[in-house]
Scaffold this motif. Structure first.
Motif, PDB file in Angstrom:
ATOM      1  N   ASP A   1       0.838  -1.230  -0.033  1.00 55.78           N
ATOM      2  CA  ASP A   1       0.071  -0.003  -0.065  1.00 55.78           C
ATOM      3  C   ASP A   1       0.791   1.230   0.241  1.00 55.78           C
ATOM      4  O   ASP A   1       0.365   2.361  -0.130  1.00 55.78           O
ATOM      5  CB  ASP A   1      -1.147   0.040   1.147  1.00 55.78           C
ATOM      6  N   ARG A   2       2.063   1.131   0.044  1.00 55.91           N
ATOM      7  CA  ARG A   2       3.157   2.365   0.068  1.00 55.91           C
ATOM      8  C   ARG A   2       4.410   1.692  -0.072  1.00 55.91           C
ATOM      9  O   ARG A   2       4.753   0.702   0.075  1.00 55.91           O
ATOM     10  CB  ARG A   2       3.017   3.145   1.174  1.00 55.91           C
ATOM     11  N   GLU A   3       5.253   2.636  -0.486  1.00 54.55           N
ATOM     12  CA  GLU A   3       6.859   2.402  -1.105  1.00 54.55           C
ATOM     13  C   GLU A   3       7.691   3.024   0.329  1.00 54.55           C
ATOM     14  O   GLU A   3       7.180   3.795   1.379  1.00 54.55           O
ATOM     15  CB  GLU A   3       7.111   2.980  -2.103  1.00 54.55           C
ATOM     16  N   ILE A   4       8.726   2.731   0.258  1.00 54.73           N
ATOM     17  CA  ILE A   4       9.819   3.319   1.207  1.00 54.73           C
ATOM     18  C   ILE A   4      10.045   4.796   0.574  1.00 54.73           C
ATOM     19  O   ILE A   4      10.688   4.732  -0.694  1.00 54.73           O
ATOM     20  CB  ILE A   4      11.048   2.593   1.674  1.00 54.73           C
ATOM     21  N   LYS A   5       9.738   5.831   1.093  1.00 52.46           N
ATOM     22  CA  LYS A   5       9.642   7.200   0.292  1.00 52.46           C
ATOM     23  C   LYS A   5      11.268   7.498  -0.256  1.00 52.46           C
ATOM     24  O   LYS A   5      12.195   7.034   0.549  1.00 52.46           O
ATOM     25  CB  LYS A   5       9.522   8.355   1.346  1.00 52.46           C
ATOM     26  N   GLY A   6      11.282   7.919  -1.384  1.00 57.90           N
ATOM     27  CA  GLY A   6      12.650   8.174  -1.749  1.00 57.90           C
ATOM     28  C   GLY A   6      13.395   6.983  -2.448  1.00 57.90           C
ATOM     29  O   GLY A   6      14.183   7.480  -3.295  1.00 57.90           O
ATOM     30  N   ASN A   7      12.902   5.793  -2.339  1.00 59.34           N
ATOM     31  CA  ASN A   7      13.596   4.616  -3.079  1.00 59.34           C
ATOM     32  C   ASN A   7      13.003   4.102  -4.128  1.00 59.34           C
ATOM     33  O   ASN A   7      13.548   3.125  -4.982  1.00 59.34           O
ATOM     34  CB  ASN A   7      13.583   3.487  -1.761  1.00 59.34           C
ATOM     35  N   VAL A   8      11.766   4.854  -4.405  1.00 62.01           N
ATOM     36  CA  VAL A   8      11.025   4.140  -5.582  1.00 62.01           C
ATOM     37  C   VAL A   8      10.757   5.388  -6.378  1.00 62.01           C
ATOM     38  O   VAL A   8      10.157   6.442  -5.766  1.00 62.01           O
ATOM     39  CB  VAL A   8       9.628   3.549  -5.415  1.00 62.01           C
ATOM     40  N   ALA A   9      10.819   5.541  -7.605  1.00 62.52           N
ATOM     41  CA  ALA A   9      10.529   6.479  -8.525  1.00 62.52           C
ATOM     42  C   ALA A   9       9.232   5.988  -9.406  1.00 62.52           C
ATOM     43  O   ALA A   9       9.213   5.205  -9.580  1.00 62.52           O
ATOM     44  CB  ALA A   9      11.745   7.069  -9.364  1.00 62.52           C
ATOM     45  N   PHE A  10       8.681   7.209 -10.114  1.00 58.76           N
ATOM     46  CA  PHE A  10       7.364   7.109 -10.700  1.00 58.76           C
ATOM     47  C   PHE A  10       7.614   7.844 -12.114  1.00 58.76           C
ATOM     48  O   PHE A  10       8.169   8.656 -12.195  1.00 58.76           O
ATOM     49  CB  PHE A  10       6.155   7.442  -9.986  1.00 58.76           C
ATOM     50  N   ASN A  11       6.820   7.233 -13.014  1.00 61.03           N
ATOM     51  CA  ASN A  11       6.769   7.930 -14.435  1.00 61.03           C
ATOM     52  C   ASN A  11       5.466   7.206 -14.941  1.00 61.03           C
ATOM     53  O   ASN A  11       4.688   6.288 -14.488  1.00 61.03           O
ATOM     54  CB  ASN A  11       7.867   8.025 -15.220  1.00 61.03           C
ATOM     55  N   VAL A  12       4.894   7.885 -16.114  1.00 62.73           N
ATOM     56  CA  VAL A  12       3.651   7.471 -16.819  1.00 62.73           C
ATOM     57  C   VAL A  12       3.993   6.734 -17.890  1.00 62.73           C
ATOM     58  O   VAL A  12       4.905   7.030 -18.716  1.00 62.73           O
ATOM     59  CB  VAL A  12       3.093   8.847 -17.214  1.00 62.73           C
ATOM     60  N   ASP A  13       3.328   5.618 -18.167  1.00 65.86           N
ATOM     61  CA  ASP A  13       3.532   4.897 -19.512  1.00 65.86           C
ATOM     62  C   ASP A  13       2.072   4.640 -20.070  1.00 65.86           C
ATOM     63  O   ASP A  13       1.365   4.609 -19.656  1.00 65.86           O
ATOM     64  CB  ASP A  13       4.427   3.338 -19.072  1.00 65.86           C
ATOM     65  N   TYR A  14       2.139   4.253 -21.177  1.00 65.80           N
ATOM     66  CA  TYR A  14       1.068   4.252 -22.191  1.00 65.80           C
ATOM     67  C   TYR A  14       0.913   2.947 -22.937  1.00 65.80           C
ATOM     68  O   TYR A  14       0.373   2.872 -23.928  1.00 65.80           O
ATOM     69  CB  TYR A  14       0.629   5.438 -23.134  1.00 65.80           C
ATOM     70  N   LYS A  15       2.018   2.171 -22.518  1.00 64.71           N
ATOM     71  CA  LYS A  15       2.187   0.787 -23.443  1.00 64.71           C
ATOM     72  C   LYS A  15       1.017   0.007 -23.781  1.00 64.71           C
ATOM     73  O   LYS A  15       0.909  -0.705 -24.530  1.00 64.71           O
ATOM     74  CB  LYS A  15       3.335   0.003 -22.578  1.00 64.71           C
TER      75      LYS A  15
END
Length: 165
Positions: free
Chosen positions: A105-119
């Motif tokens: 339900d959550r990540e360890i802050k700062g260790n996971v990055a995010f972006n958008v994909d449309y694959k």
């Protein structure tokens, strides 16, 4: 009548939606961020990772649902990136989503990055290791309402479980 219905079904299934096509092509042609703390050549990653880890982490693949050994782990510990060892998720963040992939339900802050994909033709939030850029999975808004409401749907092949001492 059956032939007309069959023809209609084939046409409908064969139609390719193009409403997302321009955005998808922009997202897919955008240069990937290559300034991670851990960078290696494709050859170096292939030597270090198993075939499945390489497919998921470096090629943004998806393992089969229900295939991860990490899916049913209940003990305390931390889930780290299988490529670089960065701690990504704590065991207390894990829940059974019923999807066939480890979910948090959550990540360890700062260790996971995010972006958008449309694959797959629509917008999704992709997540990757902030240290090495390895693909982890996607984030959805159908997680537990009593916590964050998020479901980090993660490929088990992208993770290593480190039991608490």
């Amino acid at each position: 009548m059956k032939r007309i219905l069959l023809a209609f079904c084939l046409i409908f299934i064969g139609c390719k939606g193009t409403s997302q096509e321009k955005e998808a092509s922009k997202a897919e042609t955008a240069p990937k961020q290559e300034n991670f703390k851990v960078t290696k050549s494709e050859t170096e990653w292939r030597e270090q990772l198993t075939d499945m880890e390489f497919y998921v982490l470096r090629k943004a693949g998806t393992e089969n649902a229900g295939s991860s050994e990490l899916l049913h782990i209940k003990q305390k510990g931390v889930y780290a990136c299988a490529a670089c060892g960065t701690e990504l998720f704590k065991s207390e963040y894990k829940f059974d989503s019923g999807t066939g992939w480890p979910s948090f339900d959550r990540e360890i802050k700062g260790n996971v990055a995010f972006n958008v994909d449309y694959k797959i033709g629509f917008k999704r939030t992709e997540e990757h290791c902030a240290t090495c850029g390895g693909h982890l999975g996607h984030v959805f808004d159908d997680g537990p309402n009593e916590t964050t409401g998020k479901r980090h749907c993660v490929n088990g092949a992208a993770l290593k479980f480190i039991p608490a001492k």
